[in-house]
Design a protein around this motif. Structure first.
Motif, PDB file in Angstrom:
ATOM      1  N   LYS A  61      -2.402   6.420   1.647  1.00  0.00           N
ATOM      2  CA  LYS A  61      -3.663   5.897   1.131  1.00  0.00           C
ATOM      3  C   LYS A  61      -4.411   5.123   2.215  1.00  0.00           C
ATOM      4  CE  LYS A  61      -2.756   5.658  -3.828  1.00  0.00           C
ATOM      5  NZ  LYS A  61      -2.831   4.809  -5.042  1.00  0.00           N
ATOM      6  N   THR A  62      -5.723   5.117   2.080  1.00  0.00           N
ATOM      7  CA  THR A  62      -6.579   4.373   3.011  1.00  0.00           C
ATOM      8  C   THR A  62      -6.720   2.939   2.524  1.00  0.00           C
ATOM      9  OG1 THR A  62      -7.819   6.354   3.631  1.00  0.00           O
ATOM     10  CG2 THR A  62      -8.877   4.232   4.030  1.00  0.00           C
ATOM     11  N   GLN A  75      -6.010   3.611   8.234  1.00  0.00           N
ATOM     12  CA  GLN A  75      -4.873   4.378   7.731  1.00  0.00           C
ATOM     13  C   GLN A  75      -3.662   4.070   8.599  1.00  0.00           C
ATOM     14  OE1 GLN A  75      -6.507   8.453   7.692  1.00  0.00           O
ATOM     15  NE2 GLN A  75      -6.426   8.341   5.437  1.00  0.00           N
ATOM     16  N   LEU A  79       0.846  -1.195   0.000  1.00  0.00           N
ATOM     17  CA  LEU A  79       0.000   0.000   0.000  1.00  0.00           C
ATOM     18  C   LEU A  79       0.878   1.240   0.000  1.00  0.00           C
ATOM     19  CD1 LEU A  79      -3.018   1.003   0.355  1.00  0.00           C
ATOM     20  CD2 LEU A  79      -2.445   1.232   2.784  1.00  0.00           C
ATOM     21  N   ASP A  80       0.555   2.189  -0.873  1.00  0.00           N
ATOM     22  CA  ASP A  80       1.295   3.456  -0.892  1.00  0.00           C
ATOM     23  C   ASP A  80       0.986   4.253   0.367  1.00  0.00           C
ATOM     24  OD1 ASP A  80       2.442   2.909  -3.360  1.00  0.00           O
ATOM     25  OD2 ASP A  80       0.823   3.892  -4.476  1.00  0.00           O
TER      26      ASP A  80
END
Length: 406
Positions: A310-311, A360, A306-307
């Protein structure tokens, strides 16, 4: 011909025949006395199954789904786990198939054809959660014997059939009735004629629930052969072993049913807590009934990237045996803090419940996302291994997935 030469000749003949049938070379030598899977009558057990299904055992078939494969709201046949105790029936005569109701506590012996069941009784449809009693066994330490299920011995399909209650009442239930037991047409691994491989049951009270079905349809189609075609007992919320496949007889008993896999320590746990590694005497065990509260993260797949910033959208299912799940929480800090998820009501009683959440992450790095369900009596999943038991049953510890934020 000497005995060794005779055996060598037979082995070479078998290999040659097998190679001819398969139109390919048998690459490695088959051990003496081993029956190639090609010759097994239930060799098609994986036909139509997802290529991602994990085979734990092929004699008999025990197959589970990776957690991410169980993302569907209703489990499709290609992603449904297989827990067989014997061999799939070699011949299935649908036109001649019957269901017999008998037993000490049946007022009358009754025999029904499939057409009788479909025409004489009202059909019902329910989504029902079926979970292998050994689901999660791989998470126990010290390890126990048995198929090492991780988390994929669970499903919630839509079943259609007649209420078991209606059939039992049609035959008549005596006042001394306390239990029912089923018999199926699966073949014992020994292939000994007439030998029953598994015959389990439930107390009469459970049998008489609205959702206890004698089913012939799964997800709108005939039940797949490996899942019990043409007739299956389906009892949600309890170990799936009480939902007998290839059903041909139900006995109304005046005592706890004593068929194979009801006696000894099968599908039982210690009455009192035991030290890991300790195996108490048989009389210190109780039969597993309602399955414990549990949940699963089905999206994303463990190992997702995941970046940062981001959520992450999460989803999954939760279930609690005979009860309802009242709360689902997720954690990204190994259980130090918890965040409530959005939890849906079940489609019907004994169906699993879907949940979603968004999380998050504070910075880049490695994380584990944990899910924890709480049932309607306030009982929550343990974060780590629950009370150990020598058969490795009902492990309901929190499911978790790995996430890397980059």
């Amino acid at each position: 011909m000497r005995e060794n030469d005779r055996r060598r000749f037979i082995k070479q003949s078998v290999l040659g025949t097998l190679g001819t049938i398969l139109s390919t070379e048998v690459v490695f030598a088959i051990p003496e006395g081993y029956k190639p899977l090609f010759f097994d009558n239930d060799r098609d057990a994986l036909k139509g199954k997802s290529a991602e299904m994990v085979v734990l055992n092929d004699r008999p078939w025990n197959v589970e789904a990776p957690a991410h494969l169980l993302d569907d709201a209703v489990t499709p046949a290609e992603k449904m786990f297989i827990r067989n105790n014997g061999i799939v029936p070699e011949t299935i005569d649908v036109n001649g198939w019957t269901l017999t109701i008998n037993g000490e506590s049946a007022k009358n012996k009754k025999v029904y054809t499939l057409e009788d069941l479909k025409k004489k009784f009202k059909p019902y449809t329910y989504q029902l959660t079926l979970e292998c009693g050994g689901n999660g066994r791989a998470g126990y330490f010290p390890s126990t014997a048995g198929n090492q299920w991780t988390n994929g011995g669970i499903s919630c399909a839509e079943w259609t059939g007649v209420r078991l209650r209606d059939i039992l009442e049609d035959a008549g239930i005596k006042d001394d009735a306390v239990y029912i037991g089923y018999y199926g047409k699966d073949i014992h691994p020994s292939r000994e004629p007439g030998k029953v491989v598994i015959s389990r049951g439930v107390p009469l009270k459970k049998a008489l629930e609205d959702e206890s079905l004698i089913a012939w349809v799964m997800n709108g189609k005939d039940i797949p052969v490996v899942h019990g075609y043409p007739l299956r007992l389906v009892i949600g919320g309890w170990p799936a072993s009480v939902s007998g496949k290839w059903l041909h007889t139900i006995s109304i008993r005046n005592k706890v049913h004593d068929g194979p896999k009801m006696t000894g320590k099968s599908y039982k746990v210690p009455i009192n807590p035991v030290e890991p590694g300790v195996d108490p005497p048989e009389d210190q065990f109780r039969i597993i009934e309602s399955m414990p509260v549990k949940s699963l993260i089905t999206y994303p797949q463990t190992g997702a990237m995941l970046d940062f910033g981001k959520t992450l959208a999460l989803r999954g299912h939760a279930w609690a045996g005979d009860l309802e799940v009242k709360q689902l929480e997720v954690s990204i800090d190994f259980g130090a803090t918890w965040q409530k998820a959005k939890l849906q009501a079940p489609k019907n009683r004994l169906a699993w419940q879907h949940w979603t959440a968004e999380v998050q992450f504070p910075k880049k790095g490695y994380y584990e996302v944990w899910a924890k369900a709480t049932d309607s009596k306030g009982v929550s999943q343990p974060m780590v291994m629950p009370q150990w038991n020598p058969e490795g049953y009902i492990n309901n510890s929190c499911h978790r997935i790995a996430i890397k934020v980059v």
